[in-house]
Design a protein around this motif. Structure first.
Motif, PDB file in Angstrom:
ATOM      1  N   GLY A   1       0.818  -1.211   0.000  1.00 50.56           N
ATOM      2  CA  GLY A   1       0.000   0.000   0.000  1.00 50.56           C
ATOM      3  C   GLY A   1       0.851   1.260   0.000  1.00 50.56           C
ATOM      4  N   ILE A   2       1.946   1.224   0.735  1.00 49.11           N
ATOM      5  CA  ILE A   2       2.853   2.379   0.787  1.00 49.11           C
ATOM      6  C   ILE A   2       3.507   2.589  -0.579  1.00 49.11           C
ATOM      7  CG2 ILE A   2       4.998   3.262   1.800  1.00 49.11           C
ATOM      8  CD1 ILE A   2       4.111   1.718   4.401  1.00 49.11           C
ATOM      9  N   GLN A   3       3.881   1.509  -1.232  1.00 50.03           N
ATOM     10  CA  GLN A   3       4.465   1.630  -2.580  1.00 50.03           C
ATOM     11  C   GLN A   3       3.475   2.319  -3.521  1.00 50.03           C
ATOM     12  OE1 GLN A   3       5.450  -2.415  -3.551  1.00 50.03           O
ATOM     13  NE2 GLN A   3       7.315  -2.397  -2.325  1.00 50.03           N
ATOM     14  N   LYS A   4       2.221   1.926  -3.423  1.00 50.47           N
ATOM     15  CA  LYS A   4       1.178   2.528  -4.256  1.00 50.47           C
ATOM     16  C   LYS A   4       1.016   4.011  -3.916  1.00 50.47           C
ATOM     17  CE  LYS A   4      -3.538   1.829  -5.817  1.00 50.47           C
ATOM     18  NZ  LYS A   4      -4.768   1.057  -5.674  1.00 50.47           N
ATOM     19  N   MET A   5       1.065   4.329  -2.617  1.00 45.70           N
ATOM     20  CA  MET A   5       0.958   5.720  -2.193  1.00 45.70           C
ATOM     21  C   MET A   5       2.085   6.558  -2.799  1.00 45.70           C
ATOM     22  SD  MET A   5       0.010   5.218   1.853  1.00 45.70           S
ATOM     23  CE  MET A   5      -0.131   6.965   2.248  1.00 45.70           C
ATOM     24  N   ILE A   6       3.275   5.999  -2.818  1.00 48.22           N
ATOM     25  CA  ILE A   6       4.426   6.714  -3.385  1.00 48.22           C
ATOM     26  C   ILE A   6       4.231   6.910  -4.885  1.00 48.22           C
ATOM     27  CG2 ILE A   6       6.899   6.553  -3.862  1.00 48.22           C
ATOM     28  CD1 ILE A   6       7.144   5.186  -1.069  1.00 48.22           C
ATOM     29  N   GLU A   7       3.793   5.850  -5.572  1.00 39.81           N
ATOM     30  CA  GLU A   7       3.543   5.945  -7.009  1.00 39.81           C
ATOM     31  C   GLU A   7       2.488   7.006  -7.320  1.00 39.81           C
ATOM     32  OE1 GLU A   7       2.448   1.931  -7.947  1.00 39.81           O
ATOM     33  OE2 GLU A   7       4.539   1.249  -8.038  1.00 39.81           O
ATOM     34  N   GLU A   8       1.520   7.162  -6.427  1.00 40.90           N
ATOM     35  CA  GLU A   8       0.438   8.131  -6.621  1.00 40.90           C
ATOM     36  C   GLU A   8       0.800   9.525  -6.100  1.00 40.90           C
ATOM     37  OE1 GLU A   8      -2.745   6.245  -4.511  1.00 40.90           O
ATOM     38  OE2 GLU A   8      -3.148   4.821  -6.146  1.00 40.90           O
ATOM     39  N   ASP A   9       2.047   9.690  -5.660  1.00 44.57           N
ATOM     40  CA  ASP A   9       2.522  10.967  -5.117  1.00 44.57           C
ATOM     41  C   ASP A   9       1.646  11.477  -3.971  1.00 44.57           C
ATOM     42  OD1 ASP A   9       4.814  11.286  -6.666  1.00 44.57           O
ATOM     43  OD2 ASP A   9       3.687  12.185  -8.319  1.00 44.57           O
ATOM     44  N   ARG A  10       1.297  10.564  -3.077  1.00 47.03           N
ATOM     45  CA  ARG A  10       0.496  10.947  -1.907  1.00 47.03           C
ATOM     46  C   ARG A  10       1.330  11.813  -0.976  1.00 47.03           C
ATOM     47  NH1 ARG A  10      -3.541   7.051  -0.536  1.00 47.03           N
ATOM     48  NH2 ARG A  10      -3.899   8.338   1.305  1.00 47.03           N
ATOM     49  N   ASP A  11       0.658  12.447  -0.066  1.00 51.11           N
ATOM     50  CA  ASP A  11       1.294  13.364   0.876  1.00 51.11           C
ATOM     51  C   ASP A  11       2.358  12.643   1.711  1.00 51.11           C
ATOM     52  OD1 ASP A  11       1.385  16.012   2.156  1.00 51.11           O
ATOM     53  OD2 ASP A  11       0.628  14.934   3.918  1.00 51.11           O
TER      54      ASP A  11
ATOM     55  N   ILE B   1       3.433  13.077   4.732  1.00 50.05           N
ATOM     56  CA  ILE B   1       3.045  12.739   6.105  1.00 50.05           C
ATOM     57  C   ILE B   1       2.234  11.451   6.128  1.00 50.05           C
ATOM     58  CG2 ILE B   1       1.705  13.497   8.120  1.00 50.05           C
ATOM     59  CD1 ILE B   1       4.400  14.969   7.689  1.00 50.05           C
ATOM     60  N   ASP B   2       1.355  11.263   5.157  1.00 53.33           N
ATOM     61  CA  ASP B   2       0.562  10.030   5.087  1.00 53.33           C
ATOM     62  C   ASP B   2       1.463   8.811   4.895  1.00 53.33           C
ATOM     63  OD1 ASP B   2      -1.750  11.524   5.362  1.00 53.33           O
ATOM     64  OD2 ASP B   2      -2.142  11.608   3.195  1.00 53.33           O
ATOM     65  N   ILE B   3       2.457   8.968   4.026  1.00 53.27           N
ATOM     66  CA  ILE B   3       3.393   7.864   3.759  1.00 53.27           C
ATOM     67  C   ILE B   3       4.209   7.548   5.008  1.00 53.27           C
ATOM     68  CG2 ILE B   3       5.421   7.163   2.415  1.00 53.27           C
ATOM     69  CD1 ILE B   3       4.196   8.893   0.092  1.00 53.27           C
ATOM     70  N   ILE B   4       4.703   8.576   5.651  1.00 48.44           N
ATOM     71  CA  ILE B   4       5.502   8.383   6.861  1.00 48.44           C
ATOM     72  C   ILE B   4       4.666   7.733   7.963  1.00 48.44           C
ATOM     73  CG2 ILE B   4       6.707   9.593   8.734  1.00 48.44           C
ATOM     74  CD1 ILE B   4       7.705  11.563   6.534  1.00 48.44           C
ATOM     75  N   THR B   5       3.425   8.132   8.073  1.00 52.96           N
ATOM     76  CA  THR B   5       2.529   7.535   9.069  1.00 52.96           C
ATOM     77  C   THR B   5       2.392   6.038   8.823  1.00 52.96           C
ATOM     78  OG1 THR B   5       1.305   9.601   9.328  1.00 52.96           O
ATOM     79  CG2 THR B   5       0.183   7.572  10.009  1.00 52.96           C
ATOM     80  N   GLN B   6       2.212   5.648   7.570  1.00 50.59           N
ATOM     81  CA  GLN B   6       2.079   4.234   7.230  1.00 50.59           C
ATOM     82  C   GLN B   6       3.388   3.481   7.448  1.00 50.59           C
ATOM     83  OE1 GLN B   6      -0.777   2.566   6.624  1.00 50.59           O
ATOM     84  NE2 GLN B   6      -1.632   4.539   7.216  1.00 50.59           N
ATOM     85  N   LEU B   7       4.502   4.104   7.111  1.00 53.35           N
ATOM     86  CA  LEU B   7       5.809   3.474   7.350  1.00 53.35           C
ATOM     87  C   LEU B   7       6.029   3.248   8.847  1.00 53.35           C
ATOM     88  CD1 LEU B   7       8.044   5.376   4.787  1.00 53.35           C
ATOM     89  CD2 LEU B   7       7.584   2.916   4.810  1.00 53.35           C
ATOM     90  N   SER B   8       5.626   4.202   9.642  1.00 51.51           N
ATOM     91  CA  SER B   8       5.756   4.070  11.092  1.00 51.51           C
ATOM     92  C   SER B   8       4.897   2.916  11.604  1.00 51.51           C
ATOM     93  CB  SER B   8       5.346   5.381  11.758  1.00 51.51           C
ATOM     94  OG  SER B   8       5.442   5.280  13.143  1.00 51.51           O
ATOM     95  N   ALA B   9       3.716   2.752  11.029  1.00 54.86           N
ATOM     96  CA  ALA B   9       2.839   1.647  11.426  1.00 54.86           C
ATOM     97  C   ALA B   9       3.477   0.302  11.085  1.00 54.86           C
ATOM     98  CB  ALA B   9       1.482   1.783  10.742  1.00 54.86           C
TER      99      ALA B   9
END
Length: 85
Positions: free
Chosen positions: A19-29, A31-39
């Motif tokens: 899901g994080i990889q997809k978020m990065i591909e979609e240029d998501r915010d 902070i959202d990516i970091i939050t997921q990585l922390s999880a």
């Protein structure tokens, strides 16, 4: 804890990583990516804690024949827990 429970936890983390990889591909915010990585990190840390706890319980309930090996095994587990806090 059964191995299947460790596997289930790790598969959940694997899904989160996809899901994080997809978020990065979609240029998501960021902070959202970091939050997921922390999880994910917390999830993996929990698996480590559970494995070490199970190992310590086994060491106490079923001590090794060699006291020096037993001591070394326990010390490694405790050092790892202390180092990663």
């Amino acid at each position: 804890m059964e191995n299947s429970k460790y596997i289930a936890r790790l598969k959940r983390s694997e899904g989160q990583l996809r899901g994080i990889q997809k978020m990065i591909e979609e240029d998501r915010d960021c902070i959202d990516i970091i939050t997921q990585l922390s999880a994910v990190r917390s999830s993996v840390d929990r698996v480590i804690e559970l494995l070490i706890t199970e190992n310590l319980i086994e060491c106490i309930n079923k001590p090794l024949q060699n006291p020096d090996e037993q001591k070394e095994k326990l010390e490694k587990a405790v050092k790892y827990l202390i180092k990663n806090r």
